[in-house]
Motif scaffolding. Structure first.
Motif, PDB file in Angstrom:
ATOM      1  N   GLY A   1      60.045  37.401  34.500  1.00  0.00           N
ATOM      2  CA  GLY A   1      59.223  36.460  35.039  1.00  0.00           C
ATOM      3  C   GLY A   1      57.912  37.403  35.339  1.00  0.00           C
ATOM      4  N   THR A   2      56.594  36.909  35.279  1.00  0.00           N
ATOM      5  CA  THR A   2      55.482  37.784  35.511  1.00  0.00           C
ATOM      6  C   THR A   2      54.294  37.204  36.272  1.00  0.00           C
ATOM      7  OG1 THR A   2      53.825  39.287  34.590  1.00  0.00           O
ATOM      8  CG2 THR A   2      54.417  37.392  33.410  1.00  0.00           C
ATOM      9  N   ASP A   3      53.592  37.767  37.208  1.00  0.00           N
ATOM     10  CA  ASP A   3      52.873  37.114  38.046  1.00  0.00           C
ATOM     11  C   ASP A   3      51.878  37.918  38.676  1.00  0.00           C
ATOM     12  OD1 ASP A   3      51.488  34.815  39.300  1.00  0.00           O
ATOM     13  OD2 ASP A   3      53.133  33.666  39.652  1.00  0.00           O
ATOM     14  N   GLY A   4      50.854  37.557  39.434  1.00  0.00           N
ATOM     15  CA  GLY A   4      49.966  38.246  40.659  1.00  0.00           C
ATOM     16  C   GLY A   4      50.174  37.448  41.864  1.00  0.00           C
ATOM     17  N   VAL A   5      49.045  38.005  42.562  1.00  0.00           N
ATOM     18  CA  VAL A   5      48.986  37.123  43.880  1.00  0.00           C
ATOM     19  C   VAL A   5      47.659  36.323  44.025  1.00  0.00           C
ATOM     20  CG1 VAL A   5      50.519  38.631  44.945  1.00  0.00           C
ATOM     21  CG2 VAL A   5      48.144  39.038  45.139  1.00  0.00           C
ATOM     22  N   GLY A   6      46.837  36.277  42.972  1.00  0.00           N
ATOM     23  CA  GLY A   6      45.782  35.447  42.861  1.00  0.00           C
ATOM     24  C   GLY A   6      44.599  35.932  44.024  1.00  0.00           C
ATOM     25  N   THR A   7      43.722  34.959  44.474  1.00  0.00           N
ATOM     26  CA  THR A   7      42.809  35.547  45.354  1.00  0.00           C
ATOM     27  C   THR A   7      43.262  35.576  46.821  1.00  0.00           C
ATOM     28  OG1 THR A   7      42.350  33.005  45.858  1.00  0.00           O
ATOM     29  CG2 THR A   7      40.951  34.161  44.122  1.00  0.00           C
ATOM     30  N   LYS A   8      44.699  35.490  47.119  1.00  0.00           N
ATOM     31  CA  LYS A   8      45.104  36.108  48.206  1.00  0.00           C
ATOM     32  C   LYS A   8      44.648  37.603  48.594  1.00  0.00           C
ATOM     33  CE  LYS A   8      49.003  36.029  51.399  1.00  0.00           C
ATOM     34  NZ  LYS A   8      50.632  35.790  51.527  1.00  0.00           N
ATOM     35  N   LEU A   9      44.394  38.461  47.477  1.00  0.00           N
ATOM     36  CA  LEU A   9      43.851  39.632  47.559  1.00  0.00           C
ATOM     37  C   LEU A   9      42.501  39.928  48.256  1.00  0.00           C
ATOM     38  CD1 LEU A   9      44.580  40.820  43.813  1.00  0.00           C
ATOM     39  CD2 LEU A   9      45.573  41.705  46.217  1.00  0.00           C
ATOM     40  N   LYS A  10      41.594  38.630  48.417  1.00  0.00           N
ATOM     41  CA  LYS A  10      40.597  38.552  49.150  1.00  0.00           C
ATOM     42  C   LYS A  10      40.770  38.917  50.665  1.00  0.00           C
ATOM     43  CE  LYS A  10      37.040  37.822  45.998  1.00  0.00           C
ATOM     44  NZ  LYS A  10      35.751  38.950  45.935  1.00  0.00           N
ATOM     45  N   LEU A  11      41.846  38.172  50.987  1.00  0.00           N
ATOM     46  CA  LEU A  11      42.130  38.183  52.397  1.00  0.00           C
ATOM     47  C   LEU A  11      42.838  39.506  52.991  1.00  0.00           C
ATOM     48  CD1 LEU A  11      42.273  35.196  51.923  1.00  0.00           C
ATOM     49  CD2 LEU A  11      44.067  34.997  53.768  1.00  0.00           C
ATOM     50  N   ALA A  12      43.342  40.183  51.974  1.00  0.00           N
ATOM     51  CA  ALA A  12      43.817  41.668  52.177  1.00  0.00           C
ATOM     52  C   ALA A  12      42.714  42.633  52.352  1.00  0.00           C
ATOM     53  CB  ALA A  12      44.595  42.212  51.059  1.00  0.00           C
ATOM     54  N   TYR A  13      41.726  42.143  51.333  1.00  0.00           N
ATOM     55  CA  TYR A  13      40.113  43.065  51.641  1.00  0.00           C
ATOM     56  C   TYR A  13      39.659  42.750  52.989  1.00  0.00           C
ATOM     57  CZ  TYR A  13      40.889  42.891  46.503  1.00  0.00           C
ATOM     58  OH  TYR A  13      40.975  42.864  45.218  1.00  0.00           O
ATOM     59  N   GLU A  14      39.536  41.594  53.390  1.00  0.00           N
ATOM     60  CA  GLU A  14      39.026  41.102  54.374  1.00  0.00           C
ATOM     61  C   GLU A  14      39.687  41.371  55.780  1.00  0.00           C
ATOM     62  OE1 GLU A  14      37.808  36.956  53.718  1.00  0.00           O
ATOM     63  OE2 GLU A  14      36.765  37.549  51.801  1.00  0.00           O
ATOM     64  N   THR A  15      40.865  41.392  55.806  1.00  0.00           N
ATOM     65  CA  THR A  15      41.469  41.727  57.199  1.00  0.00           C
ATOM     66  C   THR A  15      42.035  43.083  57.311  1.00  0.00           C
ATOM     67  OG1 THR A  15      43.504  41.218  55.949  1.00  0.00           O
ATOM     68  CG2 THR A  15      42.677  39.423  57.008  1.00  0.00           C
ATOM     69  N   GLY A  16      41.921  43.862  55.946  1.00  0.00           N
ATOM     70  CA  GLY A  16      42.512  45.119  56.263  1.00  0.00           C
ATOM     71  C   GLY A  16      43.896  45.513  56.135  1.00  0.00           C
ATOM     72  N   ILE A  17      44.555  44.342  55.960  1.00  0.00           N
ATOM     73  CA  ILE A  17      46.024  44.323  55.738  1.00  0.00           C
ATOM     74  C   ILE A  17      46.548  44.248  54.092  1.00  0.00           C
ATOM     75  CG2 ILE A  17      48.017  43.155  56.342  1.00  0.00           C
ATOM     76  CD1 ILE A  17      46.444  41.865  58.780  1.00  0.00           C
TER      77      ILE A  17
ATOM     78  N   GLY B   1      36.437  49.203  46.869  1.00  0.00           N
ATOM     79  CA  GLY B   1      37.369  48.936  48.043  1.00  0.00           C
ATOM     80  C   GLY B   1      38.381  47.856  47.411  1.00  0.00           C
ATOM     81  N   GLU B   2      38.082  47.242  46.469  1.00  0.00           N
ATOM     82  CA  GLU B   2      38.838  46.225  45.895  1.00  0.00           C
ATOM     83  C   GLU B   2      39.898  46.572  44.629  1.00  0.00           C
ATOM     84  OE1 GLU B   2      36.407  42.581  44.778  1.00  0.00           O
ATOM     85  OE2 GLU B   2      36.061  42.223  46.727  1.00  0.00           O
ATOM     86  N   TYR B   3      40.776  45.865  44.605  1.00  0.00           N
ATOM     87  CA  TYR B   3      41.583  46.267  43.595  1.00  0.00           C
ATOM     88  C   TYR B   3      42.535  44.967  43.185  1.00  0.00           C
ATOM     89  CZ  TYR B   3      44.884  45.624  47.660  1.00  0.00           C
ATOM     90  OH  TYR B   3      45.596  45.002  48.868  1.00  0.00           O
ATOM     91  N   ASP B   4      43.482  44.937  42.004  1.00  0.00           N
ATOM     92  CA  ASP B   4      43.846  43.938  41.347  1.00  0.00           C
ATOM     93  C   ASP B   4      45.667  44.386  41.226  1.00  0.00           C
ATOM     94  OD1 ASP B   4      44.373  41.211  40.575  1.00  0.00           O
ATOM     95  OD2 ASP B   4      43.329  41.658  38.606  1.00  0.00           O
ATOM     96  N   LEU B   5      46.114  43.307  41.295  1.00  0.00           N
ATOM     97  CA  LEU B   5      47.988  43.416  41.155  1.00  0.00           C
ATOM     98  C   LEU B   5      48.421  42.579  40.230  1.00  0.00           C
ATOM     99  CD1 LEU B   5      48.978  43.914  44.929  1.00  0.00           C
ATOM    100  CD2 LEU B   5      48.812  45.829  43.191  1.00  0.00           C
ATOM    101  N   SER B   6      49.292  43.008  39.418  1.00  0.00           N
ATOM    102  CA  SER B   6      50.264  42.190  38.819  1.00  0.00           C
ATOM    103  C   SER B   6      51.542  43.006  38.588  1.00  0.00           C
ATOM    104  CB  SER B   6      49.502  41.737  37.340  1.00  0.00           C
ATOM    105  OG  SER B   6      49.525  42.903  36.704  1.00  0.00           O
ATOM    106  N   GLY B   7      52.734  42.254  38.217  1.00  0.00           N
ATOM    107  CA  GLY B   7      53.838  42.739  38.095  1.00  0.00           C
ATOM    108  C   GLY B   7      54.799  42.093  37.285  1.00  0.00           C
ATOM    109  N   PHE B   8      55.910  42.572  36.802  1.00  0.00           N
ATOM    110  CA  PHE B   8      56.907  41.659  36.236  1.00  0.00           C
ATOM    111  C   PHE B   8      58.549  42.131  36.672  1.00  0.00           C
ATOM    112  CE2 PHE B   8      56.833  44.940  32.995  1.00  0.00           C
ATOM    113  CZ  PHE B   8      57.983  45.064  32.659  1.00  0.00           C
ATOM    114  N   ALA B   9      59.205  40.990  36.700  1.00  0.00           N
ATOM    115  CA  ALA B   9      60.775  41.161  36.876  1.00  0.00           C
ATOM    116  C   ALA B   9      61.518  40.780  36.119  1.00  0.00           C
ATOM    117  CB  ALA B   9      61.032  40.735  38.551  1.00  0.00           C
TER     118      ALA B   9
END
Length: 404
Positions: free
Chosen positions: A125-141, A214-222
């Motif tokens: 299976g493969t996927d990313g985390v979508g625009t939840k990344l925007k929250l990581a940028y904005e919260t710094g978490i 300061g932004e990045y993108d993520l994907s992966g597969f298992a």
């Protein structure tokens, strides 16, 4: 949502694990039952069930979605009801693409793709985390977003009954910030530990001018493995089988384009308190996706599980039917599980219709297990020893998902 296609026509279908509604909700204070949520015309919000009741559907308490006045209540110029499509995501278009791909690559449709290997299948299976990344940028978490990344793939492949073997990631950014990347990868390592699989490797890409600073993108597969005679494929599901739901930690990793639109319309910020709660909106929304692998595999090992659905993009409406043979559908019991307050706020602030909520978000249930009636009580009681599970519905003749 991950829709995969593999070399074998037999594809994994949907699985969902489950805790019981008795002691506490997944991310909020302990409670034996849950309060009532008004405003859900279909009453999608759940009640605590008495597992020892003789009837098939026990009574419990619901909660109220009624909230105090907010900027949304008086913003006459705002849309009367937001949708995922308004936020830029067209689920119907995605479904149409899947239909077209299926013509070119038969076997598509499950949560993971199956590849035959001796007496077993490799499941990927493969996927990313979508625009939840925007929250990581904005919260710094940044140290939990990697957990989300792993969860989206391993939760998909476990729906076939597969044990995850390894995970690989892809991290892309305009300019490599080593400290930030380390935090992200730490989350990936944590996710792999939670799912008992190895982080086998990955790729880091610097792409100047491609991403904002300061932004990045993520994907992966298992990739996982399951014996051919142990595949969970939904083929034996029949009328009367029971749906058991395992609680989510919140929004997980789907629907964030709509969430961000609601946040903007509400006039609140991620630092503001979630109405009626002690945590901020940012904390509630960034909560990492639950990894169900160990719990689901343990439940499967004791028998009675016929199908599993990972509740991701498409919510209940699109994901649960993926596990059923043709001609079968599901009735979801109204008021049968504890809906986290964050979903009540999203619906209230965005004036979102019930049907749209159920097709976009997990609504507090991240995995759904379809089990035999004989196994249902046992599974619920066993899960209750360490967690929470809900009897949320049953299999019926027909198509799709309805609520009663």
């Amino acid at each position: 949502m991950n829709t995969s296609y593999g070399a074998n026509l037999e594809i994994s279908q949907c699985i969902a694990a489950s805790p019981i509604c008795r002691a506490k909700s997944s991310i909020f204070e302990p409670r034996s039952c849950v309060p009532k949520l008004k405003g859900f015309s279909k009453k999608v919000l759940p009640l605590c069930k008495d597992l020892h009741a003789k009837s098939n559907r026990e009574r419990s308490i619901t909660f109220s979605v009624t909230a105090s006045a907010s900027p949304v209540d008086t913003a006459a110029d705002e849309p009367s009801s937001l949708t995922y499509k308004d936020a830029g995501v067209d689920i119907d278009a995605g479904s149409e693409l899947v239909r077209r791909i299926a013509k070119m690559a038969p076997g598509i449709g499950g949560f993971g793709g199956l590849f035959p290997l001796g007496d077993s299948y490799l499941v990927a299976g493969t996927d990313g985390v979508g625009t939840k990344l925007k929250l990581a940028y904005e919260t710094g978490i940044h140290d939990t977003i990697g957990i989300d990344l792993v969860a989206m793939s391993v939760n998909d492949i476990v729906t076939s009954g597969a044990k995850p073997l390894f995970f690989l990631d892809y991290f892309a950014t305009s300019r490599l910030d080593v400290d930030l990347a380390e935090k992200v990868i730490k989350g990936i390592v944590d996710g792999c530990q939670q799912s008992d699989c190895a982080l086998l490797g990955g790729e880091t890409a610097e792409m100047p001018d491609f991403y904002a600073e300061g932004e990045y993108d993520l994907s992966g597969f298992a990739v996982g493995i399951v014996k051919k005679d142990s595949v969970i494929d939904g083929k034996s599901i029949k009328v009367g089988d029971v749906l058991i739901g395992l609680p989510s930690s919140g929004v997980h990793s789907n629907g964030f384009s709509l969430v961000r639109r609601v946040l903007k319309q509400s006039g609140l910020s991620l630092k503001d308190q979630l109405p009626g709660e002690t945590i901020t909106l940012g904390e509630a929304l960034i909560a990492p996706t639950v990894i169900y692998v160990k719990q689901v595999l343990d439940i499967i090992s004791k028998g009675g599980v016929k199908g599993i659905a990972h509740i991701t993009g498409g919510g209940f409406t699109d994901n649960i039917p993926r596990v059923f043979p043709k001609g079968l559908g599901a009735i979801i019991y109204e008021d049968s599980w504890a809906v986290p307050p964050v979903f009540k706020w999203i619906q209230k602030a965005g004036r979102i219709e019930d049907a749209e909520m159920m097709r976009t978000f997990n609504m507090g249930i991240g995995m759904v297990l379809v089990v035999s009636p004989e196994a249902a009580d046992r599974i619920l009681e066993e899960v209750q020893k360490t967690g929470i599970a809900y009897r949320i519905g049953e299999v019926v003749k027909g198509d799709g998902v309805s609520y009663s």
